[in-house]
Design a protein around this motif. Structure first.
Motif, PDB file in Angstrom:
ATOM      1  N   VAL A 230       0.830  -1.197   0.000  1.00  0.00           N
ATOM      2  CA  VAL A 230       0.000   0.000   0.000  1.00  0.00           C
ATOM      3  C   VAL A 230       0.870   1.256   0.000  1.00  0.00           C
ATOM      4  CG1 VAL A 230      -1.801   1.208   1.265  1.00  0.00           C
ATOM      5  CG2 VAL A 230      -1.827  -1.259   1.157  1.00  0.00           C
ATOM      6  N   VAL A 231       2.064   1.149   0.575  1.00  0.00           N
ATOM      7  CA  VAL A 231       2.937   2.324   0.636  1.00  0.00           C
ATOM      8  C   VAL A 231       3.580   2.535  -0.738  1.00  0.00           C
ATOM      9  CG1 VAL A 231       4.873   3.360   1.826  1.00  0.00           C
ATOM     10  CG2 VAL A 231       3.421   1.738   3.009  1.00  0.00           C
ATOM     11  N   PRO A 232       3.430   3.738  -1.332  1.00  0.00           N
ATOM     12  CA  PRO A 232       4.040   3.976  -2.642  1.00  0.00           C
ATOM     13  C   PRO A 232       5.560   3.851  -2.583  1.00  0.00           C
ATOM     14  CG  PRO A 232       2.430   5.658  -2.149  1.00  0.00           C
ATOM     15  CD  PRO A 232       2.588   4.857  -0.907  1.00  0.00           C
ATOM     16  N   ALA A 233       6.149   3.374  -3.676  1.00  0.00           N
ATOM     17  CA  ALA A 233       7.587   3.085  -3.682  1.00  0.00           C
ATOM     18  C   ALA A 233       8.412   4.326  -3.379  1.00  0.00           C
ATOM     19  CB  ALA A 233       7.986   2.494  -5.033  1.00  0.00           C
ATOM     20  N   VAL A 234       8.018   5.457  -3.970  1.00  0.00           N
ATOM     21  CA  VAL A 234       8.764   6.694  -3.708  1.00  0.00           C
ATOM     22  C   VAL A 234       8.748   6.996  -2.216  1.00  0.00           C
ATOM     23  CG1 VAL A 234       8.870   9.141  -4.212  1.00  0.00           C
ATOM     24  CG2 VAL A 234       8.157   7.575  -5.971  1.00  0.00           C
ATOM     25  N   ALA A 235       7.570   6.782  -1.597  1.00  0.00           N
ATOM     26  CA  ALA A 235       7.432   7.079  -0.179  1.00  0.00           C
ATOM     27  C   ALA A 235       8.246   6.102   0.667  1.00  0.00           C
ATOM     28  CB  ALA A 235       5.962   7.024   0.226  1.00  0.00           C
ATOM     29  N   LEU A 236       8.230   4.823   0.300  1.00  0.00           N
ATOM     30  CA  LEU A 236       8.958   3.841   1.107  1.00  0.00           C
ATOM     31  C   LEU A 236      10.461   4.114   1.059  1.00  0.00           C
ATOM     32  CD1 LEU A 236       8.619   1.274   2.821  1.00  0.00           C
ATOM     33  CD2 LEU A 236       9.247  -0.018   0.816  1.00  0.00           C
ATOM     34  N   GLY A 238      11.855   6.957   0.494  1.00  0.00           N
ATOM     35  CA  GLY A 238      12.071   8.156   1.284  1.00  0.00           C
ATOM     36  C   GLY A 238      12.064   7.841   2.769  1.00  0.00           C
ATOM     37  N   GLY A 239      11.096   7.042   3.197  1.00  0.00           N
ATOM     38  CA  GLY A 239      10.998   6.689   4.608  1.00  0.00           C
ATOM     39  C   GLY A 239      12.214   5.922   5.085  1.00  0.00           C
ATOM     40  N   VAL A 241      15.250   6.157   3.900  1.00  0.00           N
ATOM     41  CA  VAL A 241      16.369   7.091   4.048  1.00  0.00           C
ATOM     42  C   VAL A 241      16.217   7.881   5.339  1.00  0.00           C
ATOM     43  CG1 VAL A 241      17.446   9.138   3.069  1.00  0.00           C
ATOM     44  CG2 VAL A 241      16.824   7.248   1.597  1.00  0.00           C
ATOM     45  N   ALA A 242      14.964   8.322   5.618  1.00  0.00           N
ATOM     46  CA  ALA A 242      14.732   9.080   6.852  1.00  0.00           C
ATOM     47  C   ALA A 242      15.082   8.220   8.064  1.00  0.00           C
ATOM     48  CB  ALA A 242      13.275   9.525   6.922  1.00  0.00           C
ATOM     49  N   VAL A 342      17.607   7.311  -4.394  1.00  0.00           N
ATOM     50  CA  VAL A 342      18.413   7.333  -3.185  1.00  0.00           C
ATOM     51  C   VAL A 342      19.885   7.132  -3.547  1.00  0.00           C
ATOM     52  CG1 VAL A 342      16.567   6.626  -1.658  1.00  0.00           C
ATOM     53  CG2 VAL A 342      17.935   4.896  -2.760  1.00  0.00           C
TER      54      VAL A 342
ATOM     55  N   ILE B 177      -4.601   1.758  -5.002  1.00  0.00           N
ATOM     56  CA  ILE B 177      -3.246   1.834  -4.460  1.00  0.00           C
ATOM     57  C   ILE B 177      -2.252   2.209  -5.563  1.00  0.00           C
ATOM     58  CG2 ILE B 177      -1.399   0.413  -3.523  1.00  0.00           C
ATOM     59  CD1 ILE B 177      -3.689  -1.032  -1.951  1.00  0.00           C
ATOM     60  N   SER B 181       0.125   5.556  -5.753  1.00  0.00           N
ATOM     61  CA  SER B 181       1.552   5.318  -5.840  1.00  0.00           C
ATOM     62  C   SER B 181       2.142   5.973  -7.089  1.00  0.00           C
ATOM     63  CB  SER B 181       1.771   3.810  -5.826  1.00  0.00           C
ATOM     64  OG  SER B 181       3.003   3.481  -6.305  1.00  0.00           O
ATOM     65  N   ILE B 198       9.001  14.655  -1.053  1.00  0.00           N
ATOM     66  CA  ILE B 198       9.892  13.495  -0.897  1.00  0.00           C
ATOM     67  C   ILE B 198      11.138  13.699  -1.751  1.00  0.00           C
ATOM     68  CG2 ILE B 198      10.120  11.012  -1.163  1.00  0.00           C
ATOM     69  CD1 ILE B 198       7.162  10.736  -0.784  1.00  0.00           C
ATOM     70  N   LEU B 202      14.894  14.334  -0.536  1.00  0.00           N
ATOM     71  CA  LEU B 202      16.030  13.475  -0.883  1.00  0.00           C
ATOM     72  C   LEU B 202      17.170  14.312  -1.439  1.00  0.00           C
ATOM     73  CD1 LEU B 202      14.288  10.401  -2.499  1.00  0.00           C
ATOM     74  CD2 LEU B 202      15.689  10.405  -0.462  1.00  0.00           C
ATOM     75  N   VAL B 207      15.024  15.956   6.023  1.00  0.00           N
ATOM     76  CA  VAL B 207      14.405  14.718   6.482  1.00  0.00           C
ATOM     77  C   VAL B 207      12.947  14.922   6.868  1.00  0.00           C
ATOM     78  CG1 VAL B 207      14.540  12.862   8.162  1.00  0.00           C
ATOM     79  CG2 VAL B 207      16.615  13.828   7.227  1.00  0.00           C
ATOM     80  N   LEU B 210      10.762  15.020   3.805  1.00  0.00           N
ATOM     81  CA  LEU B 210      10.742  13.644   3.310  1.00  0.00           C
ATOM     82  C   LEU B 210       9.736  12.796   4.085  1.00  0.00           C
ATOM     83  CD1 LEU B 210      12.925  11.989   1.501  1.00  0.00           C
ATOM     84  CD2 LEU B 210      13.697  11.186   3.678  1.00  0.00           C
ATOM     85  N   THR B 214       6.213  11.224   2.783  1.00  0.00           N
ATOM     86  CA  THR B 214       6.062   9.776   2.891  1.00  0.00           C
ATOM     87  C   THR B 214       4.816   9.406   3.688  1.00  0.00           C
ATOM     88  OG1 THR B 214       8.451   9.571   2.874  1.00  0.00           O
ATOM     89  CG2 THR B 214       7.211   7.695   3.687  1.00  0.00           C
ATOM     90  N   ALA B 218       1.355   7.653   2.221  1.00  0.00           N
ATOM     91  CA  ALA B 218       0.906   6.369   2.760  1.00  0.00           C
ATOM     92  C   ALA B 218      -0.465   6.515   3.409  1.00  0.00           C
ATOM     93  CB  ALA B 218       1.926   5.833   3.763  1.00  0.00           C
TER      94      ALA B 218
END
Lengths: 394, 238
Positions: A230-236, A238-239, A241-242, A342, B177, B181, B198, B202, B207, B210, B214, B218
Motif C-alpha cells: 500500500v505504501v508507494p515506492a517513492v514514499a517507502l 524516502g521513509g 532514508v529518513a 536514493v 493503491i 503510488s 519526498i 532526498l 528529512v 521527506l 512519505t 501512505a
C-alpha cells in the motif's frame, strides 16, 4: 438448384471478403504510418524536439521499404503454411534492415552542413514502423513454427542493429551519438541494475523462506507483506532514508564505519520489501498445492515431513512458486529504476539524468534496457513456469 | 455490516496515525533538530492536487478496466481472452517511472505523463482482475438465471456483478493503491503531488519534508483502501 448454387457462391464471396479484410489491413497499416507520421526530427541541439522530417528522407530506400512493409505483414497475416509465413518473416526482416539503413543514411545526409550540435532523432513513425516489422517477425516465426519465436526475433533484431551500428551505418542517429558518449556508463549501469534487482530478489527470497518456517505468524505476515504494497515506492524509499539517517544520527559510530543513509543499502531493502508479497503468495500457494488426500497418502506411506516437502509439496507447487518468482523479478527490475532516487545507480541514473537535462535520447538509452530486461525476465520465467506445470501437472 | 467496519478499521487507524505523523509539529519532532518541516497549508495543497490526479487516474482506470473486463467476458469476445493475458504481462513489464520518463518529451511536464503512466500500469491489472472475478461466478448461477428467463443485461446486473462483487472490490483496491503510488512518482515529471516534498527532501537532505511526504502519501493510500474495504463490506453484507 441454380438458386442454391448462386447462394453458395455468394456466401463464398462474402467469407472471402471477410478473410481478405485483415490481410488488407495488415498490408496497409505500415505504409500508411510511413506516409503520415514523421520518421525523424531534425533539431539544432540534443535538448529540443526540432522539425519533423517525412519519409522522403529515406530517398531510394523508400519504395522497396514500402513494398516490404506492405507484403511482409500481409503474408504473415494470411499465411496458411510454413512457406508463406517464412516469406512474410523474411520480408519483415528485410524491411527492418532497409528502414535502419535508410534512416542512418538519411540522417547523415540531413546533418551534412549542419553545426555539430545538430541532432537527427528518431520520431514516432520510425518507432511504430520498427515495432510493426518486429511484431511481424515474431508472428512470422510463430506461424513458421520456429521454437521460441520471441527470443529468436529479439536476437535477430539485436544482431541486425548491432551489425549496422558496428558498420557505422547508424552513427548519424542521435540515439547512437548518445550511446557512444555514454558507452562505459551504460555497461556499468546495466550491471549495477542487475546487481540491485538480483540482490533484492535474493534478500526477499531469504526473508520469505525464513517467514515460511514461522508457522504461527502466518496471519501477521499476511498483513505485513500486504501492507507494504500500500505504501508507494517513492514514499517507502524516502521513509527508509529518513529512518537510516535517524539511526545514523543516534549512533555516529556507524557513519564513521562507512555506512550511509543513501545508496545501495536502503534501495535493496526498499525493493526487497515489495517483492515479499509475490514470493510469499507463491510459497503459500505451493505449500497448499497438494490436496489433503495426497498428503494423507504420503503420511500413510510413512514419508517424513521433509520427504513430503521435497517429494510432494515442492514439485506440485513448483509452477506457483516460479509464478511468484516471475512477478517478483519483473517488479525488481522496474523498482531498481527508482533506486537512483536514493543514489543507488543502475539504469535509473541514465533515465533521471535524461529527465533532469530534458534530453529524450538519454532517457531512451536508460529506458530501453530496462524494458528489454523486464521482458526477457518475464518471458524466460514464464517459459520455466509453463515447463514446471507440464513436468508436474497438478 | 459490523464485519465490514472491522476490516476497514485497521487501515483507517493506520491512515489517521500516518496523517498525524505528517503534521509539521510531529514530523519536526521525529526528524530531530535543524529540519525544515512544510507548513500545514502547503501540505494540504499538495495532498489535494495529489488526490485530484490520483482520483482522476483511478476513475479512468476503473471505468476502462471494468468496462473492457465486462466486454471481454461476453461470449462475442471470447477469442480475445488469450491476447489480454499476453498484453497484461507486457504492460506490467513497463515500470511507471520509465513510462513517465518516456512520455515526458512528448507530453511535457506535469499531469499528462503521470496519467499516461497510470493508465499504462493500472489498466491491465484492473482488466485482468475484472475478468477473473466475473469468471469465478459459478456457471450454475448463470444457467439458473437463464432458465428463469432473465435477459443478458439482467443476468449481468442482477447475477454476475453482485456475485463477483468481492473480486471486483479487490481489483479496485489494487487500482486505487496503484493510482496513489503512481501519482507520487509523477512528481518526477514535475506534477505537484505529495511526491514533491519526498524528492526535494532526498535532494536537500530535508528529512522532515521527506517524512511528511512519505507519511501523507501512505495515509492517502490506506485511506483509499479503507474506503473501498468499507464499500465492499457494505455491498456484500448479506
Amino acid at each position: 438448384m441454380a438458386r442454391a448454387a448462386g447462394r453458395g457462391a455468394m456466401t463464398m464471396a462474402v467469407s472471402g471478403a471477410r478473410a481478405a479484410l485483415p490481410r488488407l489491413a495488415a498490408a496497409l497499416v505500415l505504409p500508411l504510418v510511413l506516409a503520415s507520421l514523421p520518421l525523424l526530427h531534425l533539431a539544432p541541439n540534443r535538448l529540443v524536439t526540432g522539425a519533423p522530417i517525412s519519409a522522403a528522407v529515406l530517398g531510394p530506400w523508400l519504395w522497396p521499404l514500402l513494398a516490404l512493409a506492405a507484403t511482409g505483414p500481409a503474408l504473415v497475416a494470411s499465411a496458411r503454411g510454413r512457406v508463406g509465413a517464412g516469406l512474410g518473416l523474411l520480408a519483415c526482416a528485410g524491411g527492418l534492415a532497409l528502414l535502419l539503413v535508410g534512416l542512418g543514411t538519411g540522417a547523415s545526409e540531413l546533418l551534412a552542413g549542419q553545426p555539430p550540435a545538430a541532432r537527427a532523432r528518431l520520431a514516432a513513425g520510425a518507432w511504430l514502423v520498427g515495432l510493426g516489422l518486429g511484431a511481424g517477425m515474431v508472428f512470422g516465426m510463430r506461424a513458421s513454427r520456429l521454437p521460441a519465436p520471441g527470443w529468436l526475433a529479439a536476437v535477430a533484431i539485436l544482431a541486425l542493429t548491432a551489425g549496422l551500428g558496428a558498420a557505422g551505418r547508424l552513427d548519424a542517429l542521435s540515439l547512437t551519438v548518445e550511446f557512444h558518449a555514454r558507452r562505459d556508463g551504460l555497461a556499468r549501469a546495466i550491471l549495477d541494475h542487475l546487481a540491485l534487482s538480483g540482490g533484492a530478489l535474493i534478500l526477499a527470497g531469504l526473508v520469505t523462506g525464513a517467514l515460511g518456517v514461522w508457522r504461527r505468524g502466518r496471519g501477521a505476515v499476511d498483513l505485513l507483506v500486504g501492507g507494504v504494497q500500500v505504501v508507494p515506492a517513492v514514499a517507502l524509499l524516502g521513509g527508509l532514508v529518513a529512518a537510516a539517517s535517524a539511526v545514523l544520527a543516534l549512533l555516529p559510530g556507524l557513519r564513521a564505519a562507512g555506512l550511509s543513509a543513501l545508496g545501495a543499502g536502503p534501495a535493496l531493502i526498499g525493493i526487497a520489501a515489495y517483492l515479499l508479497l509475490p514470493l510469499w503468495r507463491g510459497l503459500q500457494g505451493a505449500l497448499r498445492a497438494p490436496d489433503p488426500a495426497a498428503l494423507d497418502a504420503a503420511r500413510a506411506l510413512g514419508l517424513t515431513p521433509r520427504q513430503t516437502l521435497t517429494a510432494l509439496r515442492l514439485p506440485l507447487g513448483a509452477g506457483l512458486l516460479i509464478g511468484g518468482l516471475r512477478v517478483a523479478a519483473v517488479q525488481a527490475l522496474g523498482l531498481a529504476t527508482l533506486a537512483q532516487l536514493v543514489g543507488a545507480g543502475g539504469l535509473g541514473r541514465l533515465v533521471f539524468d535524461g529527465m533532469a537535462q530534458f534530453a529524450p535520447d538519454l532517457i531512451l538509452l536508460g529506458a530501453l534496457p530496462v524494458i528489454a530486461l523486464s521482458l526477457a525476465a518475464e518471458s524466460a520465467l514464464a517459459a520455466l513456469e509453463a515447463a514446471a506445470r507440464r513436468r508436474w501437472p497438478a | 455490516m459490523k464485519a465490514a467496519c472491522r476490516s476497514a478499521l485497521a487501515p483507517l487507524l493506520l491512515a489517521l496515525a500516518l496523517a498525524a505523523a505528517s503534521h509539521p509539529a510531529v514530523a519536526g519532532l521525529l526528524a530531530g533538530g535543524g529540519s525544515r518541516p512544510l507548513a500545514v497549508d502547503r501540505l494540504g495543497e499538495l495532498a489535494i492536487s495529489h488526490l485530484a490526479l490520483a482520483g482522476l487516474g483511478f476513475l479512468i482506470v476503473a471505468a476502462l478496466g471494468l468496462g473492457l473486463g465486462i466486454a471481454a467476458t461476453r461470449e462475442a469476445f471470447a477469442p480475445l481472452r488469450a491476447g489480454i493475458d499476453t498484453l497484461a504481462a507486457f504492460a506490467q513489464s513497463l515500470p511507471p517511472v520509465v513510462v513517465v520518463a518516456l512520455a515526458l518529451p512528448v507530453l511535457g511536464f506535469g499531469g499528462p505523463p503521470t496519467l499516461l503512466a497510470l493508465l499504462a500500469y493500472g489498466l491491465m491489472p484492473t482488466l485482468r482482475g475484472t475478468v477473473g472475478a466475473l469468471d469465478a461466478v459459478s456457471p450454475e448461477a448463470r444457467a439458473a438465471a437463464e432458465a428463469i428467463g432473465l435477459t443478458r443485461r439482467q443476468i449481468l446486473t442482477q447475477v454476475e456483478l453482485p456475485l463477483a462483487a468481492p473480486g471486483l472490490i479487490e481489483t479496485l483496491r489494487t487500482a486505487s493503491i496503484l493510482s496513489i503510488s503512481v501519482a507520487a512518482v509523477g512528481a518526477l515529471a514535475g506534477a505537484s503531488t505529495l511526491g514533491t516534498p519526498i524528492l526535494a527532501g532526498l535532494q536537500n537532505q530535508n528529512v522532515s519534508g521527506l517524512l511528511q511526504g512519505t507519511a501523507a502519501t501512505a495515509a492517502l493510500a490506506f485511506l483509499g483502501d479503507a474506503m473501498l474495504l468499507a464499500i465492499g463490506g457494505f455491498l456484500t453484507r448479506e
